[in-house]
Design an enzyme around this catalytic site. Sequence first.
Site, PDB file in Angstrom:
ATOM      1  N   HIS A 156      57.850  42.805  52.329  1.00  0.00           N
ATOM      2  CA  HIS A 156      57.976  41.614  53.188  1.00  0.00           C
ATOM      3  C   HIS A 156      56.643  40.864  53.288  1.00  0.00           C
ATOM      4  CE1 HIS A 156      61.742  43.536  54.624  1.00  0.00           C
ATOM      5  NE2 HIS A 156      61.000  44.634  54.597  1.00  0.00           N
ATOM      6  N   SER A 207      39.061  20.872  41.661  1.00  0.00           N
ATOM      7  CA  SER A 207      39.737  19.728  42.272  1.00  0.00           C
ATOM      8  C   SER A 207      38.857  18.506  42.081  1.00  0.00           C
ATOM      9  CB  SER A 207      39.943  20.005  43.762  1.00  0.00           C
ATOM     10  OG  SER A 207      40.075  18.776  44.458  1.00  0.00           O
ATOM     11  N   LYS A 226      36.937  23.934  45.360  1.00  0.00           N
ATOM     12  CA  LYS A 226      38.192  24.531  44.884  1.00  0.00           C
ATOM     13  C   LYS A 226      38.077  25.221  43.526  1.00  0.00           C
ATOM     14  CE  LYS A 226      41.823  24.330  46.520  1.00  0.00           C
ATOM     15  NZ  LYS A 226      42.786  23.235  46.669  1.00  0.00           N
ATOM     16  N   GLU A 244      50.187  29.254  38.293  1.00  0.00           N
ATOM     17  CA  GLU A 244      51.154  28.311  38.881  1.00  0.00           C
ATOM     18  C   GLU A 244      52.050  27.709  37.805  1.00  0.00           C
ATOM     19  OE1 GLU A 244      49.251  26.181  42.607  1.00  0.00           O
ATOM     20  OE2 GLU A 244      47.832  26.259  40.967  1.00  0.00           O
TER      21      GLU A 244
END
Length: 455
Positions: free
Chosen positions: A153, A274, A280, A287
Amino acid sequence: MWKGRFQEEQSDLLKSYGESVSIDWQLHKHDIRGSIAHARALKNAGILTPDEFASIESGLLQIGSEIEAGTFEFRRDLEDVHMNIEAELTKRIGPAGAKLHTARSRNDQVALDFRLYLREACETLDSAANALQRALLGLASRHREAVIPGYTHLQRAQPVLFAHHLLAYIEMLDRDRGRLADAAKRMDAMPLGSGAIAGSTIALDRESVARELGFSKVTTNSMDAVADRDFACELLAALAILGMHLSRLSEDTILWASAEFGFLDLSDRHTTGSSLMPQKKNPDIAELARGKTGRLYGNLMSLLTVMKGLPLTYNRDMQEDKEAVFDSIKTTRDTLTILAEMYSASRLREDRALEAASDPLLLATDLADRLVEGGVPFRKAHEIVGSLVALAQQSGTPLDKLDSADFSDASPVLTPEIVAATFDLRSALAARSTTGAPSPENIAREIARWDRSLK
Ligand code: ARG
Protein backbone atom coordinates in the site's frame (compact mmCIF):
# COMPACT_ATOMS: atom_id res chain seq x y z
CA MET A 1 -1.22 -7.79 -61.13
CA TRP A 2 -4.88 -8.41 -61.83
CA LYS A 3 -5.34 -6.30 -64.96
CA GLY A 4 -7.13 -9.09 -66.87
CA ARG A 5 -10.47 -8.44 -65.26
CA PHE A 6 -10.38 -4.66 -64.97
CA GLN A 7 -11.01 -1.98 -67.56
CA GLU A 8 -10.58 1.14 -65.47
CA GLU A 9 -7.49 2.45 -63.74
CA GLN A 10 -7.69 2.43 -59.91
CA SER A 11 -8.58 5.65 -58.11
CA ASP A 12 -5.55 7.55 -56.82
CA LEU A 13 -7.26 7.82 -53.46
CA LEU A 14 -7.61 4.05 -53.25
CA LYS A 15 -3.95 3.67 -54.13
CA SER A 16 -2.82 5.82 -51.23
CA TYR A 17 -5.52 4.55 -48.86
CA GLY A 18 -4.78 0.93 -49.59
CA GLU A 19 -1.02 0.85 -49.85
CA SER A 20 0.87 -0.92 -47.11
CA VAL A 21 4.38 -0.84 -48.52
CA SER A 22 5.27 2.16 -46.38
CA ILE A 23 4.96 -0.22 -43.41
CA ASP A 24 5.42 -3.74 -44.73
CA TRP A 25 8.60 -3.04 -46.71
CA GLN A 26 10.23 -4.14 -43.46
CA LEU A 27 9.26 -7.71 -44.35
CA HIS A 28 11.54 -7.65 -47.41
CA LYS A 29 14.18 -10.05 -46.13
CA HIS A 30 11.60 -12.65 -45.22
CA ASP A 31 9.59 -12.10 -48.39
CA ILE A 32 12.66 -12.83 -50.47
CA ARG A 33 13.64 -15.84 -48.41
CA GLY A 34 10.11 -17.22 -48.70
CA SER A 35 10.00 -16.60 -52.46
CA ILE A 36 13.28 -18.44 -53.01
CA ALA A 37 12.00 -21.42 -51.04
CA HIS A 38 8.74 -21.34 -53.00
CA ALA A 39 10.60 -21.12 -56.31
CA ARG A 40 12.71 -24.12 -55.35
CA ALA A 41 9.53 -26.08 -54.65
CA LEU A 42 8.18 -25.04 -58.08
CA LYS A 43 11.40 -26.26 -59.66
CA ASN A 44 11.21 -29.57 -57.82
CA ALA A 45 7.62 -29.97 -59.04
CA GLY A 46 8.72 -29.36 -62.62
CA ILE A 47 6.95 -25.98 -62.97
CA LEU A 48 10.22 -24.06 -63.28
CA THR A 49 13.29 -25.21 -65.20
CA PRO A 50 16.57 -25.18 -63.30
CA ASP A 51 17.59 -22.13 -65.35
CA GLU A 52 14.40 -20.29 -64.53
CA PHE A 53 14.89 -21.08 -60.87
CA ALA A 54 18.48 -19.85 -61.00
CA SER A 55 17.50 -16.52 -62.54
CA ILE A 56 14.66 -16.04 -60.05
CA GLU A 57 16.99 -16.79 -57.17
CA SER A 58 19.76 -14.47 -58.33
CA GLY A 59 17.27 -11.74 -59.27
CA LEU A 60 15.69 -11.90 -55.79
CA LEU A 61 19.06 -11.88 -54.04
CA GLN A 62 20.12 -8.87 -56.11
CA ILE A 63 16.90 -7.01 -55.20
CA GLY A 64 17.45 -8.00 -51.56
CA SER A 65 20.91 -6.50 -51.45
CA GLU A 66 19.69 -3.29 -53.08
CA ILE A 67 16.96 -3.00 -50.44
CA GLU A 68 19.57 -3.55 -47.71
CA ALA A 69 21.77 -0.89 -49.30
CA GLY A 70 18.86 1.54 -49.46
CA THR A 71 19.05 1.92 -53.24
CA PHE A 72 15.82 0.09 -54.06
CA GLU A 73 12.85 2.29 -54.74
CA PHE A 74 9.55 0.99 -53.38
CA ARG A 75 6.51 2.18 -55.34
CA ARG A 76 3.34 2.93 -53.43
CA ASP A 77 1.22 2.28 -56.51
CA LEU A 78 2.39 -1.34 -56.28
CA GLU A 79 0.59 -1.58 -52.94
CA ASP A 80 2.74 -3.83 -50.80
CA VAL A 81 6.18 -5.33 -50.37
CA HIS A 82 5.15 -8.55 -52.10
CA MET A 83 4.04 -6.89 -55.33
CA ASN A 84 6.95 -4.46 -55.33
CA ILE A 85 9.49 -7.25 -55.22
CA GLU A 86 7.69 -9.50 -57.68
CA ALA A 87 7.08 -6.69 -60.16
CA GLU A 88 10.70 -5.64 -60.05
CA LEU A 89 11.86 -9.24 -60.47
CA THR A 90 9.69 -9.72 -63.53
CA LYS A 91 10.89 -6.43 -64.96
CA ARG A 92 14.47 -7.63 -64.59
CA ILE A 93 14.34 -11.29 -65.59
CA GLY A 94 11.25 -11.42 -67.80
CA PRO A 95 8.82 -14.37 -68.15
CA ALA A 96 10.46 -16.55 -65.48
CA GLY A 97 9.56 -13.89 -62.91
CA ALA A 98 5.92 -14.12 -63.95
CA LYS A 99 5.93 -17.83 -63.00
CA LEU A 100 6.96 -17.23 -59.38
CA HIS A 101 3.44 -16.66 -58.08
CA THR A 102 2.22 -20.08 -59.29
CA ALA A 103 0.34 -21.94 -56.52
CA ARG A 104 0.75 -19.01 -54.15
CA SER A 105 -1.38 -16.08 -53.02
CA ARG A 106 -0.40 -13.02 -51.11
CA ASN A 107 -2.61 -14.46 -48.39
CA ASP A 108 -0.29 -17.36 -47.64
CA GLN A 109 2.73 -15.26 -48.60
CA VAL A 110 2.04 -12.57 -45.99
CA ALA A 111 1.14 -15.23 -43.41
CA LEU A 112 4.59 -16.72 -43.99
CA ASP A 113 6.54 -13.45 -44.04
CA PHE A 114 4.89 -12.19 -40.88
CA ARG A 115 5.63 -15.43 -39.03
CA LEU A 116 9.26 -15.37 -40.14
CA TYR A 117 9.61 -11.75 -39.08
CA LEU A 118 8.02 -12.33 -35.69
CA ARG A 119 10.05 -15.44 -34.94
CA GLU A 120 13.18 -13.38 -35.40
CA ALA A 121 11.72 -10.54 -33.33
CA CYS A 122 11.04 -12.95 -30.46
CA GLU A 123 14.75 -13.75 -30.36
CA THR A 124 15.81 -10.11 -30.44
CA LEU A 125 13.33 -9.25 -27.69
CA ASP A 126 14.50 -12.20 -25.65
CA SER A 127 18.09 -11.02 -25.69
CA ALA A 128 17.07 -7.45 -24.88
CA ALA A 129 15.11 -8.76 -21.87
CA ASN A 130 18.11 -10.84 -20.88
CA ALA A 131 20.29 -7.72 -21.02
CA LEU A 132 17.93 -5.85 -18.70
CA GLN A 133 17.91 -8.79 -16.30
CA ARG A 134 21.70 -8.65 -16.31
CA ALA A 135 21.73 -4.91 -15.65
CA LEU A 136 19.37 -5.36 -12.70
CA LEU A 137 21.49 -8.23 -11.43
CA GLY A 138 24.57 -6.01 -11.69
CA LEU A 139 22.88 -3.31 -9.61
CA ALA A 140 21.80 -5.94 -7.07
CA SER A 141 25.35 -7.31 -6.87
CA ARG A 142 26.86 -3.87 -6.34
CA HIS A 143 24.64 -3.46 -3.27
CA ARG A 144 24.20 -7.07 -2.24
CA GLU A 145 23.97 -6.38 1.50
CA ALA A 146 22.00 -3.13 1.33
CA VAL A 147 18.65 -2.91 3.11
CA ILE A 148 15.57 -0.92 2.06
CA PRO A 149 12.04 -0.79 3.40
CA GLY A 150 9.68 -3.04 1.48
CA TYR A 151 6.23 -1.54 0.92
CA THR A 152 2.63 -2.65 0.76
CA HIS A 153 0.00 0.00 0.00
CA LEU A 154 3.08 2.23 -0.43
CA GLN A 155 3.37 2.15 3.36
CA ARG A 156 6.58 0.88 4.90
CA ALA A 157 5.97 -2.78 5.65
CA GLN A 158 9.06 -4.84 6.42
CA PRO A 159 12.78 -4.54 5.75
CA VAL A 160 14.12 -6.35 2.71
CA LEU A 161 17.40 -6.46 0.89
CA PHE A 162 17.49 -4.05 -2.04
CA ALA A 163 18.69 -6.99 -4.12
CA HIS A 164 15.52 -8.91 -3.23
CA HIS A 165 13.40 -6.12 -4.69
CA LEU A 166 15.44 -6.12 -7.91
CA LEU A 167 15.41 -9.91 -8.11
CA ALA A 168 11.61 -9.74 -8.08
CA TYR A 169 11.78 -7.94 -11.43
CA ILE A 170 14.31 -10.44 -12.74
CA GLU A 171 11.71 -13.15 -11.98
CA MET A 172 8.98 -11.21 -13.81
CA LEU A 173 11.20 -10.71 -16.83
CA ASP A 174 11.92 -14.40 -16.84
CA ARG A 175 8.23 -15.22 -17.10
CA ASP A 176 7.99 -12.61 -19.87
CA ARG A 177 10.73 -14.42 -21.73
CA GLY A 178 8.81 -17.65 -21.23
CA ARG A 179 5.76 -16.03 -22.84
CA LEU A 180 7.86 -14.89 -25.80
CA ALA A 181 9.22 -18.41 -26.21
CA ASP A 182 5.67 -19.80 -26.10
CA ALA A 183 4.50 -17.33 -28.72
CA ALA A 184 7.44 -18.25 -30.93
CA LYS A 185 6.53 -21.92 -30.58
CA ARG A 186 3.03 -21.22 -31.90
CA MET A 187 4.50 -19.36 -34.89
CA ASP A 188 6.40 -22.47 -35.85
CA ALA A 189 4.10 -23.72 -38.60
CA MET A 190 4.75 -23.01 -42.27
CA PRO A 191 1.66 -21.67 -44.10
CA LEU A 192 2.88 -21.56 -47.72
CA GLY A 193 0.88 -23.91 -49.91
CA SER A 194 -2.40 -22.74 -48.40
CA GLY A 195 -2.83 -20.45 -51.41
CA ALA A 196 -5.59 -17.88 -51.18
CA ILE A 197 -7.82 -20.16 -49.09
CA ALA A 198 -8.02 -23.70 -50.41
CA GLY A 199 -4.47 -24.75 -51.25
CA SER A 200 -3.61 -25.40 -54.87
CA THR A 201 -4.17 -28.05 -57.52
CA ILE A 202 -0.46 -27.81 -58.18
CA ALA A 203 1.08 -30.03 -55.55
CA LEU A 204 4.25 -28.69 -53.98
CA ASP A 205 6.36 -30.37 -51.34
CA ARG A 206 5.38 -28.20 -48.36
CA GLU A 207 7.50 -30.15 -45.89
CA SER A 208 10.70 -29.40 -47.72
CA VAL A 209 9.75 -25.71 -47.96
CA ALA A 210 9.19 -25.77 -44.19
CA ARG A 211 12.59 -27.37 -43.63
CA GLU A 212 14.33 -24.81 -45.83
CA LEU A 213 12.70 -21.97 -43.89
CA GLY A 214 13.50 -23.43 -40.48
CA PHE A 215 9.95 -24.50 -39.49
CA SER A 216 9.46 -27.79 -37.71
CA LYS A 217 6.04 -28.39 -39.29
CA VAL A 218 3.50 -27.16 -41.85
CA THR A 219 0.07 -25.70 -41.11
CA THR A 220 -2.67 -28.29 -41.39
CA ASN A 221 -5.72 -26.31 -42.48
CA SER A 222 -5.42 -23.90 -45.41
CA MET A 223 -8.32 -21.73 -44.25
CA ASP A 224 -6.95 -21.40 -40.75
CA ALA A 225 -3.49 -20.70 -42.12
CA VAL A 226 -4.51 -17.62 -44.12
CA ALA A 227 -7.03 -16.33 -41.55
CA ASP A 228 -4.94 -16.77 -38.41
CA ARG A 229 -3.32 -13.87 -36.67
CA ASP A 230 -3.41 -15.42 -33.19
CA PHE A 231 0.35 -15.60 -33.26
CA ALA A 232 0.57 -11.82 -33.60
CA CYS A 233 -2.09 -11.24 -30.91
CA GLU A 234 -0.18 -13.57 -28.64
CA LEU A 235 3.06 -11.67 -29.12
CA LEU A 236 1.26 -8.36 -28.49
CA ALA A 237 -0.27 -9.81 -25.32
CA ALA A 238 3.14 -10.99 -24.13
CA LEU A 239 4.57 -7.52 -24.83
CA ALA A 240 1.66 -5.81 -23.05
CA ILE A 241 2.38 -7.86 -19.92
CA LEU A 242 6.10 -7.23 -20.26
CA GLY A 243 5.29 -3.52 -20.57
CA MET A 244 3.22 -3.70 -17.41
CA HIS A 245 6.27 -5.06 -15.60
CA LEU A 246 8.57 -2.39 -17.02
CA SER A 247 6.06 0.24 -16.00
CA ARG A 248 5.99 -0.98 -12.40
CA LEU A 249 9.79 -1.10 -12.33
CA SER A 250 9.79 2.45 -13.67
CA GLU A 251 7.33 3.57 -11.03
CA ASP A 252 9.50 2.13 -8.25
CA THR A 253 12.47 3.87 -9.81
CA ILE A 254 10.68 7.21 -9.98
CA LEU A 255 9.70 6.94 -6.32
CA TRP A 256 13.17 5.87 -5.24
CA ALA A 257 14.75 8.74 -7.17
CA SER A 258 12.49 11.36 -5.55
CA ALA A 259 13.78 13.56 -2.71
CA GLU A 260 11.12 12.04 -0.46
CA PHE A 261 12.67 8.59 -0.77
CA GLY A 262 16.16 9.59 -1.87
CA PHE A 263 17.26 5.98 -2.35
CA LEU A 264 18.41 5.89 -5.95
CA ASP A 265 20.95 8.01 -7.77
CA LEU A 266 20.43 8.04 -11.51
CA SER A 267 23.35 9.20 -13.62
CA ASP A 268 23.40 12.58 -15.32
CA ARG A 269 23.43 10.73 -18.63
CA HIS A 270 20.06 9.20 -17.88
CA THR A 271 18.17 12.16 -16.44
CA THR A 272 17.02 15.52 -17.70
CA GLY A 273 16.93 18.99 -16.22
CA SER A 274 14.22 21.60 -16.19
CA SER A 275 14.36 24.67 -18.41
CA LEU A 276 12.99 26.71 -15.53
CA MET A 277 13.98 25.10 -12.23
CA PRO A 278 17.76 24.81 -11.96
CA GLN A 279 17.68 22.21 -9.17
CA LYS A 280 15.68 19.59 -11.08
CA LYS A 281 16.99 16.17 -12.11
CA ASN A 282 14.13 14.30 -13.67
CA PRO A 283 13.81 10.53 -14.22
CA ASP A 284 12.44 10.94 -17.77
CA ILE A 285 13.55 7.53 -19.02
CA ALA A 286 11.51 5.77 -16.38
CA GLU A 287 8.55 8.09 -17.02
CA LEU A 288 8.70 7.46 -20.76
CA ALA A 289 8.96 3.72 -20.19
CA ARG A 290 5.89 3.92 -17.95
CA GLY A 291 4.09 6.02 -20.54
CA LYS A 292 4.96 3.87 -23.53
CA THR A 293 3.21 0.94 -21.88
CA GLY A 294 0.03 2.68 -23.05
CA ARG A 295 0.95 1.96 -26.66
CA LEU A 296 1.66 -1.66 -25.92
CA TYR A 297 -1.85 -2.08 -24.50
CA GLY A 298 -3.30 -0.02 -27.34
CA ASN A 299 -1.62 -2.14 -30.00
CA LEU A 300 -2.98 -5.33 -28.45
CA MET A 301 -6.51 -3.87 -28.29
CA SER A 302 -6.17 -2.61 -31.83
CA LEU A 303 -5.36 -6.00 -33.34
CA LEU A 304 -7.88 -7.90 -31.22
CA THR A 305 -10.52 -5.44 -32.39
CA VAL A 306 -9.47 -5.69 -36.04
CA MET A 307 -9.79 -9.47 -35.89
CA LYS A 308 -12.90 -9.98 -33.80
CA GLY A 309 -15.61 -9.67 -36.44
CA LEU A 310 -13.86 -11.12 -39.44
CA PRO A 311 -15.48 -14.02 -41.29
CA LEU A 312 -13.08 -16.66 -42.52
CA THR A 313 -10.73 -16.32 -44.18
CA TYR A 314 -8.46 -13.48 -45.26
CA ASN A 315 -9.98 -9.99 -45.21
CA ARG A 316 -8.17 -6.84 -46.13
CA ASP A 317 -8.75 -5.52 -42.61
CA MET A 318 -5.90 -7.79 -41.65
CA GLN A 319 -3.43 -5.50 -43.39
CA GLU A 320 -3.82 -3.32 -40.29
CA ASP A 321 -1.93 -5.92 -38.27
CA LYS A 322 1.64 -4.96 -39.03
CA GLU A 323 1.84 -1.36 -37.87
CA ALA A 324 0.66 -2.27 -34.37
CA VAL A 325 3.00 -5.23 -34.11
CA PHE A 326 6.05 -3.43 -35.49
CA ASP A 327 5.41 -0.57 -33.08
CA SER A 328 5.16 -2.87 -30.06
CA ILE A 329 8.35 -4.68 -31.03
CA LYS A 330 10.33 -1.48 -31.48
CA THR A 331 8.89 0.16 -28.37
CA THR A 332 9.67 -2.87 -26.23
CA ARG A 333 13.14 -3.40 -27.63
CA ASP A 334 14.09 0.26 -27.16
CA THR A 335 12.63 0.38 -23.65
CA LEU A 336 14.44 -2.76 -22.52
CA THR A 337 17.69 -1.45 -23.94
CA ILE A 338 17.60 2.02 -22.45
CA LEU A 339 16.46 0.75 -19.05
CA ALA A 340 19.39 -1.69 -19.05
CA GLU A 341 21.77 1.17 -19.73
CA MET A 342 20.17 3.32 -17.04
CA TYR A 343 20.35 0.67 -14.29
CA SER A 344 23.95 -0.13 -15.20
CA ALA A 345 24.78 3.47 -14.32
CA SER A 346 22.60 3.75 -11.20
CA ARG A 347 23.60 3.60 -7.57
CA LEU A 348 21.72 2.99 -4.35
CA ARG A 349 22.28 5.53 -1.57
CA GLU A 350 22.75 2.80 1.00
CA ASP A 351 22.84 5.19 3.98
CA ARG A 352 19.47 6.76 3.12
CA ALA A 353 17.88 3.41 2.42
CA LEU A 354 19.21 1.95 5.66
CA GLU A 355 17.93 4.90 7.64
CA ALA A 356 14.45 4.38 6.25
CA ALA A 357 14.61 0.62 6.79
CA SER A 358 15.77 1.07 10.39
CA ASP A 359 12.37 2.33 11.50
CA PRO A 360 11.62 -0.13 14.35
CA LEU A 361 7.96 -0.24 13.33
CA LEU A 362 9.03 -2.39 10.39
CA LEU A 363 9.85 -5.11 12.90
CA ALA A 364 6.50 -5.04 14.70
CA THR A 365 5.56 -8.32 13.03
CA ASP A 366 8.79 -9.87 14.27
CA LEU A 367 7.83 -8.89 17.81
CA ALA A 368 4.49 -10.65 17.36
CA ASP A 369 6.38 -13.73 16.12
CA ARG A 370 8.38 -13.77 19.40
CA LEU A 371 5.11 -13.78 21.35
CA VAL A 372 3.89 -16.67 19.24
CA GLU A 373 7.08 -18.55 20.08
CA GLY A 374 6.25 -17.89 23.75
CA GLY A 375 2.89 -19.61 23.30
CA VAL A 376 0.63 -16.60 22.55
CA PRO A 377 -1.92 -17.21 19.75
CA PHE A 378 -1.05 -15.03 16.77
CA ARG A 379 -4.26 -12.96 16.80
CA LYS A 380 -3.63 -12.14 20.46
CA ALA A 381 0.04 -11.41 19.77
CA HIS A 382 -1.02 -9.04 16.99
CA GLU A 383 -3.29 -7.18 19.40
CA ILE A 384 -0.57 -6.93 22.08
CA VAL A 385 1.97 -5.51 19.63
CA GLY A 386 -0.71 -3.21 18.22
CA SER A 387 -1.24 -1.65 21.63
CA LEU A 388 2.52 -1.27 22.08
CA VAL A 389 2.67 0.54 18.72
CA ALA A 390 -0.18 2.80 19.86
CA LEU A 391 1.62 3.49 23.11
CA ALA A 392 4.83 4.34 21.26
CA GLN A 393 2.98 6.67 18.94
CA GLN A 394 1.07 8.42 21.73
CA SER A 395 4.25 9.03 23.70
CA GLY A 396 6.33 9.92 20.66
CA THR A 397 8.81 7.14 21.47
CA PRO A 398 10.32 4.79 18.88
CA LEU A 399 8.82 1.32 19.37
CA ASP A 400 12.11 -0.26 20.43
CA LYS A 401 12.74 2.50 23.01
CA LEU A 402 9.64 1.93 25.15
CA ASP A 403 10.34 1.14 28.80
CA SER A 404 11.12 -2.46 29.54
CA ALA A 405 8.15 -2.34 31.95
CA ASP A 406 5.85 -1.47 29.03
CA PHE A 407 7.01 -4.61 27.24
CA SER A 408 6.82 -6.88 30.27
CA ASP A 409 3.40 -5.50 31.26
CA ALA A 410 2.19 -6.30 27.76
CA SER A 411 3.48 -9.86 28.03
CA PRO A 412 5.98 -11.67 30.26
CA VAL A 413 7.41 -13.17 27.05
CA LEU A 414 8.86 -9.77 26.12
CA THR A 415 11.98 -9.72 28.27
CA PRO A 416 14.62 -7.03 27.63
CA GLU A 417 16.83 -9.67 25.91
CA ILE A 418 14.06 -10.80 23.56
CA VAL A 419 13.15 -7.19 22.75
CA ALA A 420 16.76 -6.19 22.01
CA ALA A 421 17.32 -9.24 19.81
CA THR A 422 14.07 -8.62 17.92
CA PHE A 423 14.96 -5.07 16.97
CA ASP A 424 18.35 -6.02 15.58
CA LEU A 425 17.86 -5.41 11.85
CA ARG A 426 20.62 -7.76 10.67
CA SER A 427 19.39 -10.69 12.69
CA ALA A 428 15.80 -9.94 11.67
CA LEU A 429 16.86 -10.26 8.02
CA ALA A 430 19.00 -13.33 8.66
CA ALA A 431 15.98 -15.02 10.24
CA ARG A 432 14.01 -14.71 6.99
CA SER A 433 15.55 -17.87 5.67
CA THR A 434 12.73 -19.89 4.10
CA THR A 435 12.88 -20.36 0.35
CA GLY A 436 11.93 -17.11 -1.35
CA ALA A 437 12.52 -14.92 1.72
CA PRO A 438 15.22 -12.24 1.77
CA SER A 439 17.88 -13.45 4.21
CA PRO A 440 21.32 -12.31 3.04
CA GLU A 441 22.31 -15.94 2.63
CA ASN A 442 19.33 -16.64 0.38
CA ILE A 443 19.97 -13.52 -1.65
CA ALA A 444 23.61 -14.38 -2.19
CA ARG A 445 22.48 -17.78 -3.46
CA GLU A 446 19.84 -16.22 -5.72
CA ILE A 447 22.32 -13.75 -7.16
CA ALA A 448 24.69 -16.62 -7.91
CA ARG A 449 21.88 -18.68 -9.45
CA TRP A 450 20.80 -15.87 -11.78
CA ASP A 451 24.40 -15.10 -12.60
CA ARG A 452 24.77 -18.66 -13.86
CA SER A 453 21.49 -18.78 -15.76
CA LEU A 454 21.53 -15.37 -17.47
CA LYS A 455 23.86 -15.37 -20.42
N1 ARG B 1 -0.73 -6.34 -48.04
C1 ARG B 1 -1.60 -7.40 -47.70
C2 ARG B 1 -1.69 -7.57 -46.20
O1 ARG B 1 -0.77 -7.20 -45.54
C3 ARG B 1 -1.12 -8.69 -48.31
C4 ARG B 1 -2.22 -9.66 -48.56
C5 ARG B 1 -3.15 -9.11 -49.55
N2 ARG B 1 -4.06 -10.07 -50.06
C6 ARG B 1 -5.09 -9.72 -50.79
N3 ARG B 1 -5.85 -10.66 -51.22
N4 ARG B 1 -5.36 -8.47 -51.10
O2 ARG B 1 -2.66 -8.04 -45.65
